[in-house]
Design an enzyme around this catalytic site. Structure first.
Site, PDB file in Angstrom:
ATOM      1  N   LYS A  13       0.830  -1.213   0.000  1.00  0.00           N
ATOM      2  CA  LYS A  13       0.000   0.000   0.000  1.00  0.00           C
ATOM      3  C   LYS A  13       0.871   1.273   0.000  1.00  0.00           C
ATOM      4  CE  LYS A  13      -1.877  -1.122   3.958  1.00  0.00           C
ATOM      5  NZ  LYS A  13      -1.135  -2.354   4.290  1.00  0.00           N
ATOM      6  N   ARG A  88      -9.383   0.279   9.054  1.00  0.00           N
ATOM      7  CA  ARG A  88      -9.087  -1.151   9.085  1.00  0.00           C
ATOM      8  C   ARG A  88      -9.936  -1.904  10.106  1.00  0.00           C
ATOM      9  NH1 ARG A  88      -2.784  -1.904   9.760  1.00  0.00           N
ATOM     10  NH2 ARG A  88      -2.502   0.260   9.314  1.00  0.00           N
ATOM     11  N   ARG A 127      12.149  -5.100   4.752  1.00  0.00           N
ATOM     12  CA  ARG A 127      11.836  -3.686   4.454  1.00  0.00           C
ATOM     13  C   ARG A 127      12.752  -2.744   5.235  1.00  0.00           C
ATOM     14  NH1 ARG A 127       5.892  -1.554   5.355  1.00  0.00           N
ATOM     15  NH2 ARG A 127       6.213  -2.526   7.367  1.00  0.00           N
ATOM     16  N   ARG A 160      11.604  -0.934  10.932  1.00  0.00           N
ATOM     17  CA  ARG A 160      10.540  -0.670  11.906  1.00  0.00           C
ATOM     18  C   ARG A 160      10.553  -1.713  13.021  1.00  0.00           C
ATOM     19  NH1 ARG A 160       5.165   0.456   8.390  1.00  0.00           N
ATOM     20  NH2 ARG A 160       4.357  -0.979   9.946  1.00  0.00           N
ATOM     21  N   ARG A 171       0.381  -9.094  13.824  1.00  0.00           N
ATOM     22  CA  ARG A 171      -0.243  -8.123  12.907  1.00  0.00           C
ATOM     23  C   ARG A 171      -1.131  -8.844  11.891  1.00  0.00           C
ATOM     24  NH1 ARG A 171       4.872  -5.165  10.717  1.00  0.00           N
ATOM     25  NH2 ARG A 171       3.432  -3.959   9.418  1.00  0.00           N
TER      26      ARG A 171
HETATM   27  P1  AP5 Z   1       4.969  -1.511   1.781  1.00  0.00           P
HETATM   28  O1  AP5 Z   1       4.550  -0.749   0.586  1.00  0.00           O
HETATM   29  O2  AP5 Z   1       5.757  -0.796   2.828  1.00  0.00           O
HETATM   30  O3  AP5 Z   1       3.720  -2.290   2.437  1.00  0.00           O
HETATM   31  P2  AP5 Z   1       2.451  -1.734   3.217  1.00  0.00           P
HETATM   32  O4  AP5 Z   1       1.250  -2.438   2.679  1.00  0.00           O
HETATM   33  O5  AP5 Z   1       2.441  -0.244   3.214  1.00  0.00           O
HETATM   34  O6  AP5 Z   1       2.797  -2.342   4.656  1.00  0.00           O
HETATM   35  P3  AP5 Z   1       2.754  -1.728   6.131  1.00  0.00           P
HETATM   36  O7  AP5 Z   1       3.521  -2.710   6.998  1.00  0.00           O
HETATM   37  O8  AP5 Z   1       3.236  -0.322   6.160  1.00  0.00           O
HETATM   38  O9  AP5 Z   1       1.272  -1.834   6.460  1.00  0.00           O
HETATM   39  P4  AP5 Z   1       0.653  -1.876   7.834  1.00  0.00           P
HETATM   40  O10 AP5 Z   1      -0.750  -1.666   7.437  1.00  0.00           O
HETATM   41  O11 AP5 Z   1       0.904  -3.053   8.669  1.00  0.00           O
HETATM   42  O12 AP5 Z   1       1.435  -0.739   8.650  1.00  0.00           O
HETATM   43  P5  AP5 Z   1       0.981   0.679   9.175  1.00  0.00           P
HETATM   44  O13 AP5 Z   1       2.180   1.525   9.215  1.00  0.00           O
HETATM   45  O14 AP5 Z   1      -0.227   1.155   8.462  1.00  0.00           O
HETATM   46  O15 AP5 Z   1       5.815  -2.776   1.263  1.00  0.00           O
HETATM   47  C1  AP5 Z   1       6.399  -3.708   2.156  1.00  0.00           C
HETATM   48  C2  AP5 Z   1       7.707  -4.251   1.529  1.00  0.00           C
HETATM   49  O16 AP5 Z   1       7.378  -4.991   0.360  1.00  0.00           O
HETATM   50  C3  AP5 Z   1       8.690  -3.147   1.095  1.00  0.00           C
HETATM   51  O17 AP5 Z   1       9.994  -3.532   1.376  1.00  0.00           O
HETATM   52  C4  AP5 Z   1       8.469  -3.030  -0.444  1.00  0.00           C
HETATM   53  O18 AP5 Z   1       9.658  -2.650  -1.113  1.00  0.00           O
HETATM   54  C5  AP5 Z   1       8.031  -4.453  -0.796  1.00  0.00           C
HETATM   55  N1  AP5 Z   1       7.043  -4.470  -1.894  1.00  0.00           N
HETATM   56  C6  AP5 Z   1       5.980  -3.629  -2.059  1.00  0.00           C
HETATM   57  N2  AP5 Z   1       5.275  -3.969  -3.164  1.00  0.00           N
HETATM   58  C7  AP5 Z   1       5.903  -5.057  -3.699  1.00  0.00           C
HETATM   59  C8  AP5 Z   1       5.659  -5.892  -4.833  1.00  0.00           C
HETATM   60  N3  AP5 Z   1       4.611  -5.655  -5.667  1.00  0.00           N
HETATM   61  N4  AP5 Z   1       6.505  -6.911  -5.072  1.00  0.00           N
HETATM   62  C9  AP5 Z   1       7.558  -7.164  -4.227  1.00  0.00           C
HETATM   63  N5  AP5 Z   1       7.852  -6.418  -3.135  1.00  0.00           N
HETATM   64  C10 AP5 Z   1       7.035  -5.376  -2.871  1.00  0.00           C
HETATM   65  O19 AP5 Z   1       0.510   0.318  10.664  1.00  0.00           O
HETATM   66  C11 AP5 Z   1       1.442  -0.017  11.672  1.00  0.00           C
HETATM   67  C12 AP5 Z   1       0.710  -0.187  12.997  1.00  0.00           C
HETATM   68  O20 AP5 Z   1       0.056   1.057  13.363  1.00  0.00           O
HETATM   69  C13 AP5 Z   1      -0.427  -1.234  13.011  1.00  0.00           C
HETATM   70  O21 AP5 Z   1       0.050  -2.538  13.258  1.00  0.00           O
HETATM   71  C14 AP5 Z   1      -1.307  -0.693  14.151  1.00  0.00           C
HETATM   72  O22 AP5 Z   1      -0.759  -1.013  15.414  1.00  0.00           O
HETATM   73  C15 AP5 Z   1      -1.211   0.823  13.976  1.00  0.00           C
HETATM   74  N6  AP5 Z   1      -2.277   1.356  13.103  1.00  0.00           N
HETATM   75  C16 AP5 Z   1      -2.103   2.030  11.906  1.00  0.00           C
HETATM   76  N7  AP5 Z   1      -3.287   2.339  11.364  1.00  0.00           N
HETATM   77  C17 AP5 Z   1      -4.232   1.851  12.222  1.00  0.00           C
HETATM   78  C18 AP5 Z   1      -5.651   1.813  12.176  1.00  0.00           C
HETATM   79  N8  AP5 Z   1      -6.332   2.354  11.147  1.00  0.00           N
HETATM   80  N9  AP5 Z   1      -6.307   1.236  13.217  1.00  0.00           N
HETATM   81  C19 AP5 Z   1      -5.632   0.689  14.263  1.00  0.00           C
HETATM   82  N10 AP5 Z   1      -4.291   0.666  14.349  1.00  0.00           N
HETATM   83  C20 AP5 Z   1      -3.593   1.236  13.334  1.00  0.00           C
END
Ligand code: AP5
Length: 218
Positions: A13, A88, A127, A160, A171
């Site tokens: 994403k 989410r 990552r 991270r 997660r």
């Molecule tokens: P990347 O693009 O970074 O993936 P992402 O989907 O953005 O993953 P996140 O881990 O950031 O999502 P998340 O939802 O868990 O974390 P968030 O920060 O929102 O890609 C990942 C890797 O894959 C990279 O190395 C990239 O290069 C590679 N890649 C990408 N696309 C590729 C492809 N097509 N092919 C191959 N490789 C590829 O949330 C973190 C924490 O915050 C949560 O656990 C929770 O505690 C809290 N939080 C955040 N939002 C909320 C909410 N709305 N409600 C409750 N808690 C929340």
């Protein structure tokens, strides 16, 4: 345009959001980034959220709704937003609907990044993210030219704390329990696209641009 990106941790994403920002001037609302910034500043909200995030749990809805509400109030009229990682839970989806309705807006498109869980651990443990500009790398599939240094701005690349294997499994189970039902909530909306996010980054991007009718604008 209000665009929701929904999918498991590591489904890509953030990677795709950065591409749309660079090419089309979208604004990204990443609730994960907002929470991490709040932790870095030592704010009470961040300190509360950190307890949940470091264990891979979802942060309570009330904290998220308050963060997003402040974000929406700061927007200029007509700005196109990517909601990355919010909503989410079904409750967050209902709250977002209400907040947008109060501004005479709605959600225009929802994109679900579908990836088999088996590929996610390798994506997340490898990552690295630039601490200065937020550019996303991977030690195997997208390494920086110089080890631990961002190609774009020279910032330090960091891992991270929640990208450790034991936290990743928590997660993913939170995702199955809470976010999968949110996907079903949007699925029948008629504005929904499910993409195969295991495909190459460029292929995923093409599917998104086609769905948004932006594929002729590059
Ligand atoms: P990347 O693009 O970074 O993936 P992402 O989907 O953005 O993953 P996140 O881990 O950031 O999502 P998340 O939802 O868990 O974390 P968030 O920060 O929102 O890609 C990942 C890797 O894959 C990279 O190395 C990239 O290069 C590679 N890649 C990408 N696309 C590729 C492809 N097509 N092919 C191959 N490789 C590829 O949330 C973190 C924490 O915050 C949560 O656990 C929770 O505690 C809290 N939080 C955040 N939002 C909320 C909410 N709305 N409600 C409750 N808690 C929340």
């Amino acid at each position: 345009m209000n665009l929701v990106f929904i999918g498991a941790p590591g489904s890509g994403k953030g990677t795709q959001a950065k591409r749309l920002i660079e090419s089309f001037g979208f604004i990204q609302l990443s609730t994960g980034d907002l929470l991490r910034n709040s932790i870095a500043k030592g704010e009470p909200l961040g300190m509360e959220a950190k307890k949940f995030m470091n264990n891979g749990a979802l942060v309570p809805d009330g904290i998220l709704v308050s963060l997003v509400s402040h974000f929406l109030d700061s927007l200029k009229p007509g700005q196109s937003v990517i909601y990355d990682g919010f909503p989410r839970t079904v409750n967050q989806a209902l709250e977002l609907g209400k907040m947008l309705e109060s501004k005479k807006q709605g959600i225009d498109r929802v994109i679900y990044f579908n990836v088999d869980f088996s590929v996610l651990t390798a994506r997340l443990t490898g990552r690295r993210t630039c601490s200065k500009c937020g550019e996303i790398y991977h030690v195997v599939t997208k390494p920086s030219k110089v080890d631990s240094v961002c190609d774009k701005c020279g910032g330090a690349l960091t891992q991270r704390p929640d990208d450790k294997e034991e936290v990743i499994s928590k997660r993913l189970s939170e995702y199955s329990a809470n976010t999968a039902p949110t996907i079903d909530y949007y699925r029948s909306s008629g504005k929904f696209l499910e993409i195969n996010a295991e495909a190459d980054v460029g292929v995923v991007e093409k599917s998104i641009l086609k769905f948004l009718n932006l594929d002729n604008n590059r």
